[in-house]
Design a protein around this motif. Structure first.
Motif, PDB file in Angstrom:
ATOM      1  N   PHE A 155      47.427  54.633  41.006  1.00  0.00           N
ATOM      2  CA  PHE A 155      46.148  54.056  40.604  1.00  0.00           C
ATOM      3  C   PHE A 155      45.997  54.122  39.093  1.00  0.00           C
ATOM      4  CE2 PHE A 155      45.374  58.576  41.268  1.00  0.00           C
ATOM      5  CZ  PHE A 155      44.635  58.941  40.157  1.00  0.00           C
ATOM      6  N   ASP A 156      45.155  53.258  38.581  1.00  0.00           N
ATOM      7  CA  ASP A 156      44.614  53.360  37.226  1.00  0.00           C
ATOM      8  C   ASP A 156      43.108  53.488  37.360  1.00  0.00           C
ATOM      9  OD1 ASP A 156      47.046  53.147  35.990  1.00  0.00           O
ATOM     10  OD2 ASP A 156      46.700  51.171  35.108  1.00  0.00           O
ATOM     11  N   LEU A 157      42.481  54.197  36.431  1.00  0.00           N
ATOM     12  CA  LEU A 157      41.026  54.236  36.373  1.00  0.00           C
ATOM     13  C   LEU A 157      40.574  53.467  35.150  1.00  0.00           C
ATOM     14  CD1 LEU A 157      38.281  55.229  37.403  1.00  0.00           C
ATOM     15  CD2 LEU A 157      38.581  57.290  36.003  1.00  0.00           C
ATOM     16  N   PHE A 173      32.801  52.546  36.372  1.00  0.00           N
ATOM     17  CA  PHE A 173      34.180  52.918  36.689  1.00  0.00           C
ATOM     18  C   PHE A 173      34.696  52.099  37.865  1.00  0.00           C
ATOM     19  CE2 PHE A 173      32.462  56.746  34.715  1.00  0.00           C
ATOM     20  CZ  PHE A 173      33.491  57.169  33.887  1.00  0.00           C
ATOM     21  N   VAL A 174      36.019  51.891  37.869  1.00  0.00           N
ATOM     22  CA  VAL A 174      36.668  51.318  39.047  1.00  0.00           C
ATOM     23  C   VAL A 174      38.115  51.801  39.091  1.00  0.00           C
ATOM     24  CG1 VAL A 174      37.233  49.152  37.819  1.00  0.00           C
ATOM     25  CG2 VAL A 174      37.258  49.213  40.319  1.00  0.00           C
ATOM     26  N   PHE A 175      38.541  52.258  40.272  1.00  0.00           N
ATOM     27  CA  PHE A 175      39.935  52.607  40.516  1.00  0.00           C
ATOM     28  C   PHE A 175      40.679  51.354  40.979  1.00  0.00           C
ATOM     29  CE2 PHE A 175      38.421  57.068  41.355  1.00  0.00           C
ATOM     30  CZ  PHE A 175      39.245  57.709  40.427  1.00  0.00           C
ATOM     31  N   VAL A 176      41.805  51.070  40.352  1.00  0.00           N
ATOM     32  CA  VAL A 176      42.703  50.008  40.804  1.00  0.00           C
ATOM     33  C   VAL A 176      43.905  50.693  41.433  1.00  0.00           C
ATOM     34  CG1 VAL A 176      44.013  47.946  40.168  1.00  0.00           C
ATOM     35  CG2 VAL A 176      41.920  48.537  38.921  1.00  0.00           C
ATOM     36  N   THR A 177      44.188  50.389  42.696  1.00  0.00           N
ATOM     37  CA  THR A 177      45.201  51.121  43.450  1.00  0.00           C
ATOM     38  C   THR A 177      46.353  50.213  43.884  1.00  0.00           C
ATOM     39  OG1 THR A 177      44.152  50.721  45.602  1.00  0.00           O
ATOM     40  CG2 THR A 177      43.374  52.623  44.330  1.00  0.00           C
ATOM     41  N   GLU A 178      47.386  50.845  44.437  1.00  0.00           N
ATOM     42  CA  GLU A 178      48.535  50.154  45.030  1.00  0.00           C
ATOM     43  C   GLU A 178      49.208  49.191  44.043  1.00  0.00           C
ATOM     44  OE1 GLU A 178      47.613  48.415  48.809  1.00  0.00           O
ATOM     45  OE2 GLU A 178      47.021  50.324  49.698  1.00  0.00           O
ATOM     46  N   TYR A 179      49.601  49.719  42.913  1.00  0.00           N
ATOM     47  CA  TYR A 179      50.342  48.907  41.948  1.00  0.00           C
ATOM     48  C   TYR A 179      51.730  48.599  42.505  1.00  0.00           C
ATOM     49  CZ  TYR A 179      47.065  49.193  38.056  1.00  0.00           C
ATOM     50  OH  TYR A 179      45.974  49.030  37.240  1.00  0.00           O
ATOM     51  N   PRO A 180      52.269  47.433  42.164  1.00  0.00           N
ATOM     52  CA  PRO A 180      53.631  47.099  42.613  1.00  0.00           C
ATOM     53  C   PRO A 180      54.639  48.110  42.080  1.00  0.00           C
ATOM     54  CG  PRO A 180      52.517  45.152  41.737  1.00  0.00           C
ATOM     55  CD  PRO A 180      51.654  46.336  41.398  1.00  0.00           C
ATOM     56  N   LEU A 198      38.302  49.487  29.963  1.00  0.00           N
ATOM     57  CA  LEU A 198      39.464  50.098  29.329  1.00  0.00           C
ATOM     58  C   LEU A 198      40.125  51.077  30.300  1.00  0.00           C
ATOM     59  CD1 LEU A 198      41.032  50.367  26.590  1.00  0.00           C
ATOM     60  CD2 LEU A 198      39.617  52.373  26.142  1.00  0.00           C
ATOM     61  N   GLU A 199      41.456  51.023  30.379  1.00  0.00           N
ATOM     62  CA  GLU A 199      42.190  51.979  31.190  1.00  0.00           C
ATOM     63  C   GLU A 199      42.144  53.350  30.524  1.00  0.00           C
ATOM     64  OE1 GLU A 199      46.634  53.458  31.453  1.00  0.00           O
ATOM     65  OE2 GLU A 199      46.485  51.274  31.529  1.00  0.00           O
ATOM     66  N   VAL A 200      41.680  54.357  31.271  1.00  0.00           N
ATOM     67  CA  VAL A 200      41.618  55.715  30.733  1.00  0.00           C
ATOM     68  C   VAL A 200      42.509  56.685  31.507  1.00  0.00           C
ATOM     69  CG1 VAL A 200      39.327  55.506  29.688  1.00  0.00           C
ATOM     70  CG2 VAL A 200      39.535  56.202  32.090  1.00  0.00           C
ATOM     71  N   THR A 201      43.015  56.257  32.666  1.00  0.00           N
ATOM     72  CA  THR A 201      43.814  57.137  33.517  1.00  0.00           C
ATOM     73  C   THR A 201      44.914  56.362  34.213  1.00  0.00           C
ATOM     74  OG1 THR A 201      42.034  58.695  34.029  1.00  0.00           O
ATOM     75  CG2 THR A 201      43.774  58.545  35.630  1.00  0.00           C
ATOM     76  N   THR A 202      46.069  56.992  34.347  1.00  0.00           N
ATOM     77  CA  THR A 202      47.091  56.567  35.293  1.00  0.00           C
ATOM     78  C   THR A 202      47.410  57.764  36.174  1.00  0.00           C
ATOM     79  OG1 THR A 202      48.067  54.899  33.848  1.00  0.00           O
ATOM     80  CG2 THR A 202      49.465  55.766  35.594  1.00  0.00           C
ATOM     81  N   GLY A 203      47.453  57.530  37.497  1.00  0.00           N
ATOM     82  CA  GLY A 203      47.724  58.618  38.418  1.00  0.00           C
ATOM     83  C   GLY A 203      48.463  58.132  39.651  1.00  0.00           C
ATOM     84  N   PRO A 235      31.196  57.791  45.707  1.00  0.00           N
ATOM     85  CA  PRO A 235      32.519  57.642  45.089  1.00  0.00           C
ATOM     86  C   PRO A 235      32.544  56.486  44.104  1.00  0.00           C
ATOM     87  CG  PRO A 235      32.531  56.584  47.230  1.00  0.00           C
ATOM     88  CD  PRO A 235      31.163  57.208  47.074  1.00  0.00           C
ATOM     89  N   PHE A 236      33.563  56.455  43.225  1.00  0.00           N
ATOM     90  CA  PHE A 236      33.775  55.310  42.351  1.00  0.00           C
ATOM     91  C   PHE A 236      34.266  54.126  43.201  1.00  0.00           C
ATOM     92  CE2 PHE A 236      35.076  57.956  38.333  1.00  0.00           C
ATOM     93  CZ  PHE A 236      33.857  58.626  38.398  1.00  0.00           C
ATOM     94  N   PRO A 237      33.987  52.903  42.783  1.00  0.00           N
ATOM     95  CA  PRO A 237      34.567  51.739  43.479  1.00  0.00           C
ATOM     96  C   PRO A 237      36.092  51.787  43.432  1.00  0.00           C
ATOM     97  CG  PRO A 237      32.847  51.050  41.953  1.00  0.00           C
ATOM     98  CD  PRO A 237      33.129  52.499  41.660  1.00  0.00           C
ATOM     99  N   ARG A 238      36.723  51.240  44.472  1.00  0.00           N
ATOM    100  CA  ARG A 238      38.176  51.147  44.555  1.00  0.00           C
ATOM    101  C   ARG A 238      38.555  49.723  44.900  1.00  0.00           C
ATOM    102  NH1 ARG A 238      36.759  56.213  44.993  1.00  0.00           N
ATOM    103  NH2 ARG A 238      38.138  57.969  45.437  1.00  0.00           N
ATOM    104  N   VAL A 239      39.635  49.249  44.305  1.00  0.00           N
ATOM    105  CA  VAL A 239      40.136  47.915  44.595  1.00  0.00           C
ATOM    106  C   VAL A 239      41.650  47.944  44.517  1.00  0.00           C
ATOM    107  CG1 VAL A 239      39.924  47.192  42.170  1.00  0.00           C
ATOM    108  CG2 VAL A 239      39.979  45.455  43.974  1.00  0.00           C
ATOM    109  N   THR A 240      42.331  47.340  45.484  1.00  0.00           N
ATOM    110  CA  THR A 240      43.781  47.288  45.403  1.00  0.00           C
ATOM    111  C   THR A 240      44.200  46.283  44.335  1.00  0.00           C
ATOM    112  OG1 THR A 240      44.045  45.508  47.019  1.00  0.00           O
ATOM    113  CG2 THR A 240      43.950  47.779  47.874  1.00  0.00           C
ATOM    114  N   MET A 241      45.423  46.391  43.881  1.00  0.00           N
ATOM    115  CA  MET A 241      45.910  45.474  42.859  1.00  0.00           C
ATOM    116  C   MET A 241      45.888  44.040  43.373  1.00  0.00           C
ATOM    117  SD  MET A 241      46.839  45.623  39.758  1.00  0.00           S
ATOM    118  CE  MET A 241      47.658  44.684  38.487  1.00  0.00           C
ATOM    119  N   GLU A 242      46.245  43.845  44.638  1.00  0.00           N
ATOM    120  CA  GLU A 242      46.228  42.496  45.210  1.00  0.00           C
ATOM    121  C   GLU A 242      44.815  41.934  45.224  1.00  0.00           C
ATOM    122  OE1 GLU A 242      47.641  39.015  46.366  1.00  0.00           O
ATOM    123  OE2 GLU A 242      48.912  40.748  45.883  1.00  0.00           O
ATOM    124  N   GLU A 243      43.846  42.781  45.586  1.00  0.00           N
ATOM    125  CA  GLU A 243      42.452  42.339  45.564  1.00  0.00           C
ATOM    126  C   GLU A 243      42.004  42.045  44.137  1.00  0.00           C
ATOM    127  OE1 GLU A 243      40.859  44.912  49.438  1.00  0.00           O
ATOM    128  OE2 GLU A 243      40.773  45.768  47.406  1.00  0.00           O
TER     129      GLU A 243
END
Length: 435
Positions: A350-352, A322-329, A357-362, A274-282
């Protein structure tokens, strides 16, 4: 005589052929004339001995660069010629359309000049390759979705009211009333979920009245949108997207990897799953340790430098682009993003990021009518303009989610371009509505 594509000359050795294209270069020497002719499949050299036909020599001498011409002649083997070891001995030339001189473009032309004369700028092999890659990318995207049981949709681009937040909208006169150009097919993707379509995609134009002049922004661009039903969380959406992107990049690497490396100096790295994932707080904490502080709260979104640093961190740590950034406020996300029951200040979104560069919002969307209404009110939205949208959720709607992906941003990152202007067929920005 039937036209022969330049790419197909290798099988025509010793035969007389007719080729059509643009005159890219000419060397008019004392005895011989050498022409480089180009079509959309490649370039080749054509030669003429002046002594063989003086009238033809005069015609060739008068052809201007970039004129559209037809050449009839015999294909000869010549190992010293760089164009596949072949050349065409000219028997006749027809100047179909003579190019004016001087050309408005040269190697020192500015970006604005190249955009003004985009049709000439696009004649280069490098620019032509960009759109061959784009075509292959879209084909691969569709092949993945079709194999996964998706339905293709085409949502309207005229809207009677605000879409999403209502910001960044272009207002247009629509007969005796106002209309708006759609900034996203988001509401219509969700309508498809309420209609029971289960899985949909769309590749189409969207419009954003964003007064930005950055390398990543434009006022009209091609958006790639996906929505799926019966999900458990936004994790299902991320898993779909990473499988989809891996499929697309595998296909592009196989078909165009070598050309991309030779032309643009970049390599397509097919990502591991899988792609790496990180929460917004992290992400906040990682950037703090890197000396880049981002304000929390309503301004807590990542800035361009934060995106670059975060991608650099994960590339160094995992080798992944790639990295997914998750749990946006919730304060920085749309009202329709679902919120975790135990963390109402966050969203299942999440954003990817890809190479900084941000290429996705989901996100997973909120499908429960009462909660959706409350979240809209919380954001200060008037319910009447979005009444048709809210109605989607009054008669049974499955849990669903999806993402929006920028096609030009993908090309920009993949090919190492400096701006979306370079990878857009005809760019539209704050100060550009032509050609």
């Amino acid at each position: 005589m039937e036209r022969t594509m330049i790419k197909g000359l290798g099988s025509k050795s010793g035969e007389t052929v007719r080729i059509c294209g643009w005159l890219g270069a000419i060397r008019d020497q004392k005895r011989m004339q050498f022409l480089i002719i180009r079509d959309h499949t490649g370039s080749t050299q054509a030669i003429h001995d002046k002594a063989a036909n003086l009238d033809l020599a005069t015609i060739i001498s008068g052809i201007t660069l970039e004129s559209a011409i037809e050449i009839t002649g015999k294909v000869l083997l010549n190992p010293s010629v760089k164009f596949g070891g072949l050349e065409v001995m000219i028997e006749s030339v027809v100047v179909v359309s003579k190019a004016a001189t001087p050309s408005p473009l040269n190697e020192n032309s500015s970006s604005d000049a190249r955009l003004d004369w985009r049709f000439l700028d696009l004649r280069t092999a490098q620019n032509s390759l960009i759109f061959k890659i784009q075509t292959a990318a879209e084909h691969s995207m569709r092949s993945f979705w079709i194999s996964e049981g998706f339905i293709e949709m085409h949502s309207p681009k005229f809207m009677g009211g605000a879409s999403e937040s209502g910001a960044e909208l272009f207002e247009v006169k629509y007969f005796d009333r106002k209309a708006y150009l759609a900034q996203s097919p988001q509401f219509y993707k969700q309508m498809a979920m309420a209609a029971g379509f289960d899985r949909v995609f769309e590749i189409g134009p969207v419009f954003r009245a964003n007064p930005s002049f950055t390398s990543r922004h434009d006022t009209e661009f091609t958006s790639v949108d996906v929505e799926i039903s019966w999900i458990d969380s936004h994790e299902d959406v991320m898993q779909l997207e990473e499988r989809w992107l891996r499929h697309v990049l595998q296909a592009l690497e196989a078909e165009y990897g070598e050309e991309i490396k030779a032309t643009f100096g970049t390599e397509i790295m097919v990502p591991k799953l899988p792609f790496p994932r990180v929460t917004m707080e992290e992400a906040y904490n990682i950037l703090d340790r890197m000396g880049h502080r981002i304000e929390r709260g309503e301004k807590g979104d990542l800035d361009p430098e934060g995106e670059r640093l975060l991608c650099r961190h994960f590339h160094e740590k995992t080798g992944h682009e790639f990295v997914f950034v998750t749990e946006y406020p919730s304060v920085v996300r749309a009202f329709y993003h679902m919120r975790p029951e135990n963390k109402p200040h966050l969203t299942k979104s999440f954003d990817l990021l890809w190479k900084g560069l941000e290429v996705t919002t989901g996100a997973q969307r909120e499908h429960r009518y009462e909660i959706l209404v409350e979240q809209a009110k919380e954001k200060g939205l008037s319910l009447e303009p979005i009444r048709y949208y809210l109605d989607f959720f009054r008669y049974g709607c499955p849990p669903h989610g999806g993402y929006g992906f920028g096609l030009t941003r993908m090309l920009m990152v993949m090919l190492g371009a400096k701006s979306v202007r370079e990878v857009t067929y005809l760019y539209r920005g704050v100060n550009r509505l032509t050609p």
